[in-house]
Design a protein around this motif. Sequence first.
Motif, mmCIF file in Angstrom:
data_model
loop_
_atom_site.group_PDB
_atom_site.id
_atom_site.type_symbol
_atom_site.label_atom_id
_atom_site.label_comp_id
_atom_site.label_asym_id
_atom_site.label_seq_id
_atom_site.Cartn_x
_atom_site.Cartn_y
_atom_site.Cartn_z
ATOM 1 N N LYS A 1 1.312 -1.074 -0.191
ATOM 2 C CA LYS A 1 0.282 0.097 0.206
ATOM 3 C C LYS A 1 1.224 1.441 0.187
ATOM 4 N N ARG A 2 2.100 1.232 0.387
ATOM 5 C CA ARG A 2 2.844 2.421 0.638
ATOM 6 C C ARG A 2 4.453 2.683 -0.727
ATOM 7 N N LYS A 3 3.683 1.741 -1.595
ATOM 8 C CA LYS A 3 4.578 1.644 -2.364
ATOM 9 C C LYS A 3 3.859 2.650 -3.549
ATOM 10 N N ARG A 4 4.468 3.939 -4.398
ATOM 11 C CA ARG A 4 3.362 4.970 -4.648
ATOM 12 C C ARG A 4 3.988 4.860 -5.988
ATOM 13 N N ARG A 5 4.779 3.848 -6.873
ATOM 14 C CA ARG A 5 4.754 3.507 -7.421
ATOM 15 C C ARG A 5 3.969 2.398 -8.686
ATOM 16 N N ILE A 6 3.277 1.991 -7.148
ATOM 17 C CA ILE A 6 2.035 0.952 -7.994
ATOM 18 C C ILE A 6 0.994 1.657 -8.018
ATOM 19 N N ALA A 7 0.460 2.565 -9.173
ATOM 20 C CA ALA A 7 -0.780 3.366 -9.301
ATOM 21 C C ALA A 7 -2.394 2.408 -9.128
ATOM 22 N N ALA A 8 -2.281 1.568 -9.338
ATOM 23 C CA ALA A 8 -3.580 0.749 -9.323
ATOM 24 C C ALA A 8 -3.464 -1.236 -9.588
ATOM 25 N N TRP A 9 -4.604 -1.333 -9.171
ATOM 26 C CA TRP A 9 -4.718 -2.886 -8.617
ATOM 27 C C TRP A 9 -5.900 -2.846 -9.944
ATOM 28 N N GLU A 10 -6.100 -4.238 -10.708
ATOM 29 C CA GLU A 10 -7.134 -4.842 -11.267
ATOM 30 C C GLU A 10 -7.199 -6.417 -10.553
ATOM 31 N N ILE A 11 -7.971 -6.279 -10.585
ATOM 32 C CA ILE A 11 -9.568 -7.498 -10.145
ATOM 33 C C ILE A 11 -9.571 -8.739 -11.453
ATOM 34 N N TRP A 12 -8.699 -9.412 -11.306
ATOM 35 C CA TRP A 12 -8.550 -10.654 -12.025
ATOM 36 C C TRP A 12 -8.352 -10.787 -13.634
ATOM 37 N N ASN A 13 -8.215 -11.460 -14.590
ATOM 38 C CA ASN A 13 -7.982 -11.664 -16.138
ATOM 39 C C ASN A 13 -9.068 -12.716 -16.560
ATOM 40 N N GLU A 14 -9.474 -11.718 -17.896
ATOM 41 C CA GLU A 14 -10.408 -12.868 -18.336
ATOM 42 C C GLU A 14 -11.392 -13.677 -17.317
ATOM 43 N N PRO A 15 -11.945 -13.200 -16.515
ATOM 44 C CA PRO A 15 -13.242 -14.290 -15.700
ATOM 45 C C PRO A 15 -13.973 -14.971 -16.826
ATOM 46 N N ASP A 16 -14.613 -14.616 -18.079
ATOM 47 C CA ASP A 16 -14.336 -15.664 -18.810
ATOM 48 C C ASP A 16 -14.703 -16.423 -19.826
ATOM 49 N N MET A 17 -13.047 -16.485 -18.695
ATOM 50 C CA MET A 17 -12.459 -17.638 -20.228
ATOM 51 C C MET A 17 -13.222 -18.608 -19.418
#
Length: 334
Positions: free
Chosen positions: A146-162
Amino acid sequence: MRIALLLSCCVIVLPCWAASRSSGAQEAALFPRQEINAKRTGLNAFANEPIFGSVRNQLREVRSTLRIKYVRVLFAWNDQVQPTPQSDPDFSFYDQIAGSLPLRTRALVVMTGLPSWMTDSSNWIESDPRKTFNKLWLEKVVTRYKRKRRIAAWEIWNEPDMSDNPDNVTLQLSDSPQNYLALLEGAAAAIERITPRKLIVSAATRSINQDYPNTLNYNVALKEGGLEELADVVGVHYYGKQYEKLLLGGISDYLNSLVKPIWITESGEQGNTEQLAYVEEVWTLLQQSVPKISRFYYYQFTESGTPAESYGLKSGNSSIAVTTSDLYQYLKNR
């Protein structure tokens, strides 16, 4: 055409991602090419293959040599990371990535994958596999970094329809946009509590222009179910061309109906002499058709294999010398 991606490193073997990707190399160029906007360009840069250098050197090459600010990295949950429900997660590889992000880099972290023990429902919290993923993986990841400023965004999962991804079967996502929304809702609540300043990006389905109209219908169901109330950015994958689906088949209408910004989190072409032409044509048309697309992440920075078969800006392996693609040279020399 389905391409399986084996994400691995010298310490941790990451899981297979099967992505729907169809080559557009042999299709006639129907629309004029235009130079891409490098300020909106990102790279999928998993830094997991030592043949291309250390984690630090690969990420530095993206930032310093190619001058790309945005990277998409993978923090996968699997047996190598957590072999049993009782064991503590091994974050060593992800610590390397988080600690190696160069100055002025902004990382999008994809959280996906399941250890094999998640197929046993007795290991689920409150009999809910999606809640279990959020509690035992996502919350631990966002808390740790959470304190890593260079991490700007979280993506929740990948291709859930597969449907042929067994992890989607375990989480009951492939046939249920509603279950993906439940996963996203729990994840969003945790992220807003732990790291409220970082963006929440929804998972992209398989390439929205392929397996038509199933992928489009899954996306529409997500929107109608309240996707934009949960995510700050809508993720989309786009491979191949299939312009008739984009322009006449309702894809551009759907994308233009969204209120939130859109990131194309995966898009690329096979063959190291085909990549520049692909992005200059396809990304130009996408941007003209859907003005609210604010970022494109090329797939991907490195990939083992021959130059003709690879999607990587850099390709090669232990028996094939590393080569760079026409898109790599463009980014380097622009």
